[in-house]
Design an enzyme around this catalytic site. Structure first.
Site, mmCIF file in Angstrom:
data_model
loop_
_atom_site.group_PDB
_atom_site.id
_atom_site.type_symbol
_atom_site.label_atom_id
_atom_site.label_comp_id
_atom_site.label_asym_id
_atom_site.label_seq_id
_atom_site.Cartn_x
_atom_site.Cartn_y
_atom_site.Cartn_z
ATOM 1 N N GLU A 26 0.855 -1.188 0.000
ATOM 2 C CA GLU A 26 0.000 0.000 0.000
ATOM 3 C C GLU A 26 0.888 1.233 0.000
ATOM 4 O O GLU A 26 2.041 1.178 0.454
ATOM 5 C CB GLU A 26 -0.869 0.059 1.266
ATOM 6 C CG GLU A 26 -1.850 -1.053 1.475
ATOM 7 C CD GLU A 26 -2.585 -0.862 2.787
ATOM 8 O OE1 GLU A 26 -3.313 0.137 2.931
ATOM 9 O OE2 GLU A 26 -2.388 -1.687 3.688
ATOM 10 N N LYS A 58 2.265 4.600 1.462
ATOM 11 C CA LYS A 58 2.412 5.196 2.794
ATOM 12 C C LYS A 58 2.038 6.669 2.659
ATOM 13 O O LYS A 58 2.840 7.507 2.288
ATOM 14 C CB LYS A 58 3.849 5.043 3.297
ATOM 15 C CG LYS A 58 4.028 5.454 4.753
ATOM 16 C CD LYS A 58 5.457 5.236 5.214
ATOM 17 C CE LYS A 58 5.577 5.451 6.711
ATOM 18 N NZ LYS A 58 5.146 6.785 7.141
ATOM 19 N N ARG A 67 -1.336 9.336 11.224
ATOM 20 C CA ARG A 67 -1.984 8.062 11.534
ATOM 21 C C ARG A 67 -3.069 8.304 12.587
ATOM 22 O O ARG A 67 -2.841 8.961 13.607
ATOM 23 C CB ARG A 67 -0.932 7.102 12.083
ATOM 24 C CG ARG A 67 -1.431 5.692 12.383
ATOM 25 C CD ARG A 67 -1.315 4.802 11.182
ATOM 26 N NE ARG A 67 -1.626 3.428 11.539
ATOM 27 C CZ ARG A 67 -0.726 2.534 11.942
ATOM 28 N NH1 ARG A 67 0.547 2.889 12.065
ATOM 29 N NH2 ARG A 67 -1.090 1.293 12.218
ATOM 30 N N ARG A 74 -2.045 8.340 16.752
ATOM 31 C CA ARG A 74 -1.402 7.034 16.929
ATOM 32 C C ARG A 74 -0.924 6.808 18.360
ATOM 33 O O ARG A 74 -0.734 5.670 18.779
ATOM 34 C CB ARG A 74 -0.206 6.892 15.978
ATOM 35 C CG ARG A 74 0.865 7.915 16.169
ATOM 36 C CD ARG A 74 2.041 7.716 15.230
ATOM 37 N NE ARG A 74 2.927 6.666 15.698
ATOM 38 C CZ ARG A 74 4.015 6.271 15.048
ATOM 39 N NH1 ARG A 74 4.320 6.841 13.889
ATOM 40 N NH2 ARG A 74 4.798 5.343 15.534
#
Length: 563
Positions: free
Chosen positions: A247, A249, A254, A269
């Protein structure tokens, strides 16, 4: 308060991660409730005092010492708390009989009216020694820069659990008779958002005096799974392309979006709740479960550069104009829970199928699926990584084993990150400022620039890492030897066509920025090399920087439907 001050002082002077863990673990083991809980809240950013402001502290100290002397001292030391701690004269006529405890300070500030706060702080400063004054001011201003992240503090908290049965306390006062299993930091992160400072129930569980606090609260945070950087020379020879999903990045932040039993939350995150900064996203999401993804600005069907997202970060509230100009969305990577079922233990291939169904059933433009990149060999994937069709919006690639469970932490093997090589340009040092903590005596924050057509420098970024301790000393000496002007704590360094220090700056990306004089902002700049050998006139120009920006943006930021 003395023990807390000693802890902060030693943390600020300790560079080793393991040493910091031991220092905090030992403090939490021996310090009684509620002081240890308030200390943990302060170190994890869960404790703040809105009524205590730096301006209030400046007024207090300028009433006790000559204002000019204070300003000169502040300019030299470079840190408000440290300056006040050293220069505060005390008041022998009103010195309290004892130093305050940490819990007393928290209770007093939590209930005090705004007009009472300055008097409280002055009284405590009178009662405390310099180290205690420094810790007090760091506490009340929320500036605990001691090199300890919230997650590291939680890791140390997990270590409070005794390592052997004989160390475990017995509530009845005798020796422990049961063994306690070790606690992983992820177990604390699972229950953290259901806890309140000063965390008496958390410590009771860790010490074997109570059951674990419930992790089943709706809307809770799940500890994230992280990837390790791939070693191209070693790892690819051991890995089979068919075993890994690839995938992009994405270049955002995040996040974890959770909607359970009517509770909607958005987490970073590290587990910090950021729902209030993105109400447009949270109001539009409509699913039951928890997803892992990347928060980005999404405009006209494509991902915008990271600089657009920066316009919305670190804001407690957001106005409608900013939301309209920078519409945020989530590109989803993984499903952690669906319709009340925790699916983290299931393989990625199955979680991916559940995620695709969640996104397909979602309407609107706030939730998108991160596509799987099609490839048949590592060489083919390397070509895509070098020239991604998604351009500036991609930092590189993620590789995830199709059979991997979602495991908290950074396990070696299931997930890899393969970032693009950083950009690098040669810039000229323009300004320098002292650092904080153990760097407060050194000029360690450096502003650098490139040449304009008129032959003058324009700033393009600021860096404060990438050099060794020895190089820091060399940079500090250069700044002191070649200072030509001062602006408060900032020194202007001699930088001309025929004289100047060239720094090779490595960075992850460039963004257009009307807030910067040069019109650009660097993403994650750091000093790659000090070019003592290179003449200043040979550093980069703003035209070269803008050409690089155009090249970076040329690929666009559209989601590639590859695979």
């Amino acid at each position: 308060m003395r023990a807390f001050a000693e802890l902060l002082d030693r943390l600020s002077l300790t560079g080793s991660r393991n040493a910091k863990l031991v220092l905090l673990r030992d403090y939490l083991r021996v310090t009684p409730d509620p002081d240890r809980g308030w200390a943990l809240a302060a170190l994890t950013g869960e404790l703040s005092f809105d009524s205590a402001k730096p301006a209030m502290i400046r007024r207090a100290v300028e009433a006790r010492v000559d204002p000019v002397l204070f300003r000169w001292s502040y300019d030299y030391v470079g840190d408000l708390a440290e300056t006040v701690a050293l220069i505060w004269p005390g008041n022998p006529d009103h010195r309290p009989n004892r130093e305050p405890e940490l819990g007393e300070i928290v209770d007093a500030l939590s209930t005090a009216k705004r007009g009472e706060v300055q008097g409280l702080i002055e009284g405590w400063l009178d009662a405390l020694a310099p180290k205690g004054r420094w810790a007090l001011l760091k506490l009340v201003t929320g500036a605990l820069r001691v090199g300890l992240s919230a997650r590291l503090a939680k890791t140390a908290t997990a270590m409070v659990r005794p390592e052997t049965a004989s160390e475990a306390p017995d509530p009845a006062g005798g020796e422990a008779t049961i063994a306690l299993d070790p606690v992983d930091v992820s177990e604390i992160e699972e229950v953290w958002h259901g806890l309140e400072p000063p965390y008496a129930d958390l410590f009771a569980w860790l010490e074997g005096r109570a059951e674990r606090p419930s992790p089943d609260a709706p809307g809770r945070f799940r500890p994230v799974m992280l990837a390790v950087a791939i070693d191209e020379a070693v790892d690819f020879a051991k890995l089979a392309p068919a075993d890994y999903a690839a995938e992009w990045k994405w270049d955002g932040i995040r996040v974890q979006a959770v909607i359970e039993a009517g509770v909607k939350r958005l987490y970073s995150r590290t587990g910090d709740e950021i729902s209030g900064s993105f109400p447009d996203v949270m109001n539009a999401l409509a699913f039951e479960g928890a997803i892992d993804g990347e928060l980005l600005v999404w405009r006209e069907g494509q991902v915008a550069p990271f600089g657009d997202l920066q316009q919305r970060l670190n804001r407690k509230t957001i106005d409608t104009k900013t939301m309209a100009a920078y519409p945020a969305a989530i590109v989803a990577y993984d499903a952690l829970a669906v319709d009340g079922e925790d699916i983290r233990a299931r393989p990625l291939r199955e979680r991916r199928e559940r995620l695709e169904a969640m996104v397909a059933g979602h309407t609107g433009d706030r939730l998108h699926l991160s596509p799987v990149v099609a490839y048949d060999s590592w060489n083919a994937l390397a070509v895509l990584r070098a020239d991604p069709p998604v351009g500036a919006a991609a930092e590189g690639l993620m590789l995830k084993r199709w059979d991997s469970a979602y495991v908290a932490g950074r396990p070696k093997g299931p997930w890899f990150k393969w970032k693009r090589d950083p950009h690098a340009i040669d810039c000229v040092l323009m300004y320098a400022q002292r650092g904080h903590g153990k760097r407060s005596s050194f000029y360690s924050d450096f502003t650098f620039g490139v040449w304009t057509p008129e032959g003058v420098l324009t700033p393009v970024g600021k860096a404060y890492f990438g050099f060794t301790d020895e190089e820091l000393k060399q940079l500090d000496k250069f700044v002191r030897d070649h200072t030509i002007d001062r602006f408060g704590p900032v020194r202007s360094v001699r930088a001309e066509r025929d004289f100047g220090l060239v720094l090779e700056i490595a960075f992850e990306g460039l963004n257009r920025s009307p807030r910067h004089k040069s019109g650009v902002a660097m993403r994650f700049p750091r000093i790659g090399r000090i070019r003592w050998d290179k003449p200043a006139r040979e550093a980069a120009t703003i035209a070269e920087v803008m050409d690089l920006l155009d090249a970076i943006e040329g690929g666009g930021g559209r989601l590639a439907k590859a695979g």
